[in-house]
Write a protein that holds these residues in place. Sequence first.
Motif, mmCIF file in Angstrom:
data_model
loop_
_atom_site.group_PDB
_atom_site.id
_atom_site.type_symbol
_atom_site.label_atom_id
_atom_site.label_comp_id
_atom_site.label_asym_id
_atom_site.label_seq_id
_atom_site.Cartn_x
_atom_site.Cartn_y
_atom_site.Cartn_z
ATOM 1 N N GLN A 145 -2.104 4.104 -12.826
ATOM 2 C CA GLN A 145 -1.336 4.048 -11.587
ATOM 3 C C GLN A 145 -0.292 2.962 -11.662
ATOM 4 O O GLN A 145 -0.568 1.854 -12.092
ATOM 5 N N ALA B 145 2.230 1.901 -3.467
ATOM 6 C CA ALA B 145 1.165 2.374 -4.353
ATOM 7 C C ALA B 145 0.770 3.801 -4.003
ATOM 8 O O ALA B 145 0.533 4.636 -4.882
ATOM 9 N N ASP C 117 0.835 -1.211 0.000
ATOM 10 C CA ASP C 117 0.000 0.000 0.000
ATOM 11 C C ASP C 117 0.869 1.260 0.000
ATOM 12 O O ASP C 117 0.552 2.260 -0.642
ATOM 13 N N SER D 231 4.745 -5.122 -7.425
ATOM 14 C CA SER D 231 4.383 -6.402 -6.816
ATOM 15 C C SER D 231 5.258 -6.601 -5.594
ATOM 16 O O SER D 231 6.471 -6.464 -5.649
ATOM 17 N N ARG E 26 1.859 0.104 -10.215
ATOM 18 C CA ARG E 26 1.765 -0.840 -9.115
ATOM 19 C C ARG E 26 3.104 -1.543 -8.960
ATOM 20 O O ARG E 26 3.852 -1.682 -9.901
#
Lengths: 1002, 99
Positions: free
Chosen positions: A492, A473, A470, A496, A494
């Motif tokens: 957006q 991100a 989170d 992993s 991201r």
Amino acid sequence: MNAPIDGLRTPSGGLVDRTRRISFSFDGRSYEGIEGDTLASALLANGVHLTGRSFKYHRPRGILAAGSEEPNALVTVSRDAARVTPNLRATQVELYAGLIAESQNRWPSLERDFGRINDLLSAFFPAGFYYKTFMWPRKAWKALYEPVIRRAAGLGRAPTHADPDRYAQRYAHCDVLVVGAGPAGIAAALTAAASGARVMLCDETAQFGGSLLADGGALIDGLAAQAWVRQAIESLQSNRRVTLLKRTTAFGYFPHNFVGLNERLNDHCEKPPQHQPRERLWQVRAKQVVLATGAIERPLVFPGNDRPGILLAGAAQTYLNRYGVRVGTRAVIVTSGDDAYQTALDLKAAGIVVAAVADLRPEAIGALPEAVRQAGIEVLPASTVLGTEGDLRVKAITLGRVEAGSIQPGQRFECDVVLMSGGFTPSVHLFSQSRGKLQWSDALKAFVPAVSAEQERSAGACRGVYDLGDVLADGAAAGTAAGEPAATGAAQRRFSVSAPKRGSESYLGVLPQATSPSGDKSFVDWQHDVTTRDLALATREGFQSIEHVKRYTTMGMATDQGKTSNLNAMAIVAKSLAVAIPQVGLTTFRMPYTPVTFGSMAGTSRGDLFDPVRTTPTHAWAQARGAVFENVALWKRARYFPRGNEDMHAAVARECRAVRNACGIFDASTLGKIEVVGPDAAEFMNRLYVNNWANLGVGRSRYGILLREDGFIYDDGVVARTAADRFHVTTTTGGAPRVLGLMEDYRQTEWPDLKVWLTSTTEQWAVIAVQGPNARLVLESMVEGIDISAAAWPHMSVARGKICGVPMLLFRVSFTGELGFEINVPSDYGQSVWEAVFAAGRQHGITEYGTETMHVLRAEKGYIIIGQDTDGTVTPDDAGLTWAIGKNKTDFVGKRSLDRASMKAADRKQLVGLRAKQPGVVLEEGAQVAEKPGQQPPMILIGHVTSSYASSVLGHSIALGLVAGGRARIGQTLYVPMPNGDLEVEVTSPVFYDPTGARING
Amino acid sequence: MLIIDCPYCGKRPEIEFSYGGQAHLARPQQPAQLDDQAWAEFLYMRTNIKGVYAERWRHARGCGRFFNALRDTTTDHFLAFYKTGEPRPTLPAQHERTT
Ligand SMILES: [Zn+2]
């Protein structure tokens, strides 16, 4: 050298280089650390926890944290007598070979500290102790209390030598400033840079990465966390539109996205490069700001929670994973959430015995607690802490069990470290400084940013987002939005992430306690020694607002500004007042986030560069003649010209006699000059100055007075009419800019209809005053084009002519009371004309004189100096200058105020002469004047001395003063009370010399 | 440090400017006709608004011109800049409400 305790340094891992050993000293003992250590990690690797004594009780204190929030481990680092930096946090001091650090606030040594007696006497040192105890007797403050308190409460000492280092300052502009280079900040910088924005990324530490540097096992985009950081920073480094600043603290957030950064360039170097400044102050104007300032782990409040060896759990994890340092051998962890379980696993993997994890929650369930149990570590839910043991190091902890609301005694564990975790407190300091609005979050038990006041976004842990995926991100989204504020719906980015899910449970306030606790103190504010009892006392005594509690207990007022303590304190106060936390309010965060050196603030503005220096055209000549200079506003003015062994008194006496008896030459170039030009110039001057300018003929001048609208004298000076539409206005030396400002104000905003233009000509004219009975003899053969004979050219005449072939504006004016002229020539000719006049004056006894003689001569004549004989409460009548006010003028600036009754009162302070009865006594300027002798304080005083000099010409001292109803007192005897008794003075006319003015018209 | 948008020069940092106090205070045409109370009002009484404030600035270290600005005293954000003599501009309703 003390041998390192075997085994505290792990054999591998972390961001340190074990092959590069570094020796350093702490409190006079040698230790060994390794490259990449901070002073704190190196000390811990040597088994040293004890690093300071607490502020009030002098309790032994150890390292609590691993970052800038550290409240205990304050040290002084010195390189030499001039390079002594006190109050540094050992957690931020990077180790270099030969580093010399000392602990503070102890005497004679850390281990045996005399002030420890304060702890034993602590019943007598409650909150508000200083306020209550040291009120009386007042005299004791200076003699007794203050010296004792200062010695006892010693933070570090300032160096005794001037700072030899250079400090630079730099302005910078960028599209996006990212503060904090942890996962959120790096992600924000990556996405903002990808949008093409000019990005600045700063971090207060030596390495980018933030919490990722201490992370044991997370994977980001398939890379180990630290490898991901390296790759991300390399990509940012290769972008020319990105500026990366490490060791750079964003310390202040000012309006309009103006952020102050303090960059420390070489405090970490063994030998700082000579070419580099020590620090650089960046003044950054950012279009958008992303705050990624992270969160600070919250300590737990329980009895004896301040013993050395009791650390934040996250700090222990950082020391282990980043620095390869085991903070102890046998640990007990006390936690309110899952986060510390990861620490338990990391410690265990590194070979530290984890005796138990005491969880404050009623149950410890979930993946992490389970993993810890699997690892064979005892997990004790529903725990509390009843006390700890140990003197210079914690040696045991006694837990309690919370059962159905009551506290049962729990196990006692022997240990050499206690690691505590009360969850996290988002670092909202900069957000709060930007005037953003905070909001209380019950879920996070913390204040988080709610409404931005600036073009700003918070991202990651500083707004309560803790889970790594989170956080990344959130940072990426903030960077994208900041880089392209106009674009919406941008894709957006991201990342992993493979990392254990982190909760956000946290704890606030005091841990549950049995009715009869151990009696040891529970500390809330480590640095200022504020305990739960102090806070309870404050609320019991009626303090309800957190701002008042803060000032009464000094909670949060130490150099760490309560980074680890504020929220616990608020919770405790809220609980004892039985209100919700938001209701007790939030203390204001102020800059600087961490202390900033004066050197950084001053930059190059020190010594000769502190202020600009203005010199007159004859400066070099005066220097060559051995003049002693004084500062007048920014000007250097020759004060006197000593000859041989003359002191100032002798030189001034000689210069005065020369002017009165023969002729003197004086550089008056510093006078302010304003050219007032235009068809309405006379009307403009009439509206502004008190005088009547309409009847001033071309070629004449007049002493002008300028008031403020409130009727008090603002400035004065001779004003010449050089043409029907042209005035040459002179002002005081210091007043030129403000007079021009006032003139422009009226011209632009009140009377824009007047056709008049104002130009400063101060620097364009050199002004050479030639004063004395022989002045005309000196000049008459030199002046071309003007008949300066007494008959043709009376006092206050003005004309254009030439001197030495140079165009000249010549005044017949006098600030000495003698026949006088002021030669105005273009500045570039100033020195050559001066030298020519001086040469021509030789045969007439010409003598150069300085400002001190000028002052004596004018005071002998009762001429005032604005700001010395006036102070912003003096009217023209007070100064005896009513004669200058134009008769029959209906208005001028300040006139209406002069008509107020109080401005005409007979007992207003008026300018008079004061003559000491003992002719050799020179009164002290600023001394008070009394009507009655022999008074004891509080005295009834009726005035004060404004100017005072020895007059060699008159053979006695003279003084000017402002005295209530002074003019009616002429002839009276008054008294100037001094430490050795009253001095008798006679009130006289302010004009001591040539009262009829015969000489000026000579 | 504020950014101030001089109507004659454009945006400049605050250090180039000097503050000039409350705007739209005209000096009375006939001060002599005012009683002491009215004159004192003009001389000393100023509003101290929490919200939008009309104030004077002078680009003292630039063009030298006086001008007016609307600033929200709660945020230090400027809402308008305009020349001396021009009327106070009308702001969108959400700003005006705070005056
Ligand atoms: Zn301008």
